[in-house]
Design a protein around this motif. Structure first.
Motif, PDB file in Angstrom:
ATOM      1  N   GLU A 190       1.046  -1.430  -0.385  1.00 12.28           N
ATOM      2  CA  GLU A 190       0.007  -0.086  -0.246  1.00 12.28           C
ATOM      3  C   GLU A 190       0.749   1.430   0.009  1.00 12.28           C
ATOM      4  O   GLU A 190       0.855   2.235  -1.294  1.00 12.28           O
ATOM      5  N   PHE A 191       2.109   1.204   0.129  1.00 16.06           N
ATOM      6  CA  PHE A 191       3.031   2.495   1.084  1.00 16.06           C
ATOM      7  C   PHE A 191       3.366   1.896   0.023  1.00 16.06           C
ATOM      8  O   PHE A 191       3.932   3.937  -0.696  1.00 16.06           O
ATOM      9  N   ALA A 192       4.148   1.358  -1.177  1.00 18.31           N
ATOM     10  CA  ALA A 192       4.850   0.805  -2.141  1.00 18.31           C
ATOM     11  C   ALA A 192       3.783   1.813  -3.580  1.00 18.31           C
ATOM     12  O   ALA A 192       4.442   3.051  -4.085  1.00 18.31           O
ATOM     13  N   GLU A 193       2.591   1.730  -3.784  1.00 13.21           N
ATOM     14  CA  GLU A 193       1.359   1.568  -4.594  1.00 13.21           C
ATOM     15  C   GLU A 193       0.976   3.548  -4.652  1.00 13.21           C
ATOM     16  O   GLU A 193       0.983   4.395  -5.144  1.00 13.21           O
ATOM     17  N   ARG A 194       1.194   3.821  -3.115  1.00 14.45           N
ATOM     18  CA  ARG A 194       0.513   5.178  -3.008  1.00 14.45           C
ATOM     19  C   ARG A 194       1.498   6.238  -2.886  1.00 14.45           C
ATOM     20  O   ARG A 194       1.450   7.593  -3.144  1.00 14.45           O
ATOM     21  N   TYR A 195       3.242   6.064  -2.595  1.00 12.33           N
ATOM     22  CA  TYR A 195       4.086   6.833  -2.704  1.00 12.33           C
ATOM     23  C   TYR A 195       5.125   6.192  -4.141  1.00 12.33           C
ATOM     24  O   TYR A 195       6.133   6.821  -4.053  1.00 12.33           O
ATOM     25  N   GLU A 196       4.660   5.451  -4.932  1.00  6.70           N
ATOM     26  CA  GLU A 196       5.920   4.810  -5.778  1.00  6.70           C
ATOM     27  C   GLU A 196       6.306   6.152  -6.939  1.00  6.70           C
ATOM     28  O   GLU A 196       5.450   7.515  -6.968  1.00  6.70           O
ATOM     29  N   GLY A 197       7.495   6.467  -7.045  1.00  5.67           N
ATOM     30  CA  GLY A 197       7.714   7.758  -7.461  1.00  5.67           C
ATOM     31  C   GLY A 197       7.835   8.707  -6.817  1.00  5.67           C
ATOM     32  O   GLY A 197       8.865  10.011  -6.885  1.00  5.67           O
ATOM     33  N   LYS A 198       8.361   8.817  -5.240  1.00  5.82           N
ATOM     34  CA  LYS A 198       7.997   9.916  -4.372  1.00  5.82           C
ATOM     35  C   LYS A 198       9.859   9.907  -3.494  1.00  5.82           C
ATOM     36  O   LYS A 198      10.071   8.391  -3.711  1.00  5.82           O
ATOM     37  N   THR A 199      10.405  10.572  -3.069  1.00  8.13           N
ATOM     38  CA  THR A 199      10.975  10.336  -2.843  1.00  8.13           C
ATOM     39  C   THR A 199      11.783   9.664  -1.352  1.00  8.13           C
ATOM     40  O   THR A 199      10.955  10.959  -0.636  1.00  8.13           O
ATOM     41  N   VAL A 200      12.274   9.038  -0.649  1.00  6.12           N
ATOM     42  CA  VAL A 200      12.630   8.836   0.998  1.00  6.12           C
ATOM     43  C   VAL A 200      13.026   8.920   1.053  1.00  6.12           C
ATOM     44  O   VAL A 200      14.671   8.513   0.755  1.00  6.12           O
ATOM     45  N   GLU A 201      14.053   9.143   2.731  1.00  4.86           N
ATOM     46  CA  GLU A 201      14.992   9.347   3.494  1.00  4.86           C
ATOM     47  C   GLU A 201      14.967   9.233   4.861  1.00  4.86           C
ATOM     48  O   GLU A 201      13.756   9.245   5.276  1.00  4.86           O
ATOM     49  N   PHE A 202      15.912   7.960   5.123  1.00  2.58           N
ATOM     50  CA  PHE A 202      15.934   7.701   6.147  1.00  2.58           C
ATOM     51  C   PHE A 202      16.703   6.425   6.782  1.00  2.58           C
ATOM     52  O   PHE A 202      17.812   6.404   6.120  1.00  2.58           O
ATOM     53  N   ASP A 203      16.839   6.529   8.042  1.00  9.36           N
ATOM     54  CA  ASP A 203      18.522   5.983   8.417  1.00  9.36           C
ATOM     55  C   ASP A 203      17.859   4.054   8.128  1.00  9.36           C
ATOM     56  O   ASP A 203      17.403   3.692   8.704  1.00  9.36           O
TER      57      ASP A 203
END
Length: 160
Positions: free
Chosen positions: A57-70
């Motif tokens: 669900e997260f991948a579908e909703r935010y496909e193409g968006k940039t994430v940043e995490f440790d």
């Protein structure tokens, strides 16, 4: 040596350009999803399950968006028979040991080279190895519910 008169319009135009530049920088930073501004990312990075519908669900909703995490590198291998292309598996959080699974999904950069990872060297630096804690900045691609792997397209990884 008289200085040219500055009209009120010139001054306000300059202020407007400066304000627009600052606004664009803020908007750009806000477009990057982090655990501080995206509850969905915070949730998936803290989940205990390797397979969960929330990942897809997260991948579908935010496909193409940039994430940043440790996160941390859990596995590095050459991609196929290539000497300069790699598959890299990562998890959220700090590396503990090879027998301890971190929370959240398994993330993968598949078939990448150094420039894909934001690294200017032609060979992989020593920090790109199992057990290294890194900062990850990547674009959301997809989650494969069969393999349990969350695909990311790398922007940059840095040792932390």
């Amino acid at each position: 040596d008289e200085k040219p008169a500055v009209s009120e319009n010139d001054s306000s135009a300059e202020s407007s350009i400066q304000a627009e530049t600052e606004t664009n920088e803020v908007e750009t930073r806000e477009d990057i999803l982090t655990v501080n501004n995206c509850p969905g990312l915070k949730k998936i990075l803290s989940m205990k399950s390797e397979l969960d519908p929330a990942y897809a669900e997260f991948a579908e909703r935010y496909e193409g968006k940039t994430v940043e995490f440790d996160g941390c590198i859990t596995y590095v291998a050459n991609h196929g028979s290539y000497k300069t292309r790699y598959d890299i598996l990562m998890s959220a959080g700090d590396y503990v040991n090879e027998d301890t699974a971190n929370p959240g999904p398994i993330f993968r950069f598949e078939d990448v080279n150094c420039s894909d990872l934001g690294i200017s060297d032609l060979s992989l630096p020593g920090f790109v190895s199992e057990g290294t804690n890194i900062s990850i900045k990547a674009e959301v691609d997809s989650f494969d519910s069969n393999s349990g792997i969350f695909e990311l397209d790398p922007i940059i990884i840095e040792e932390r």
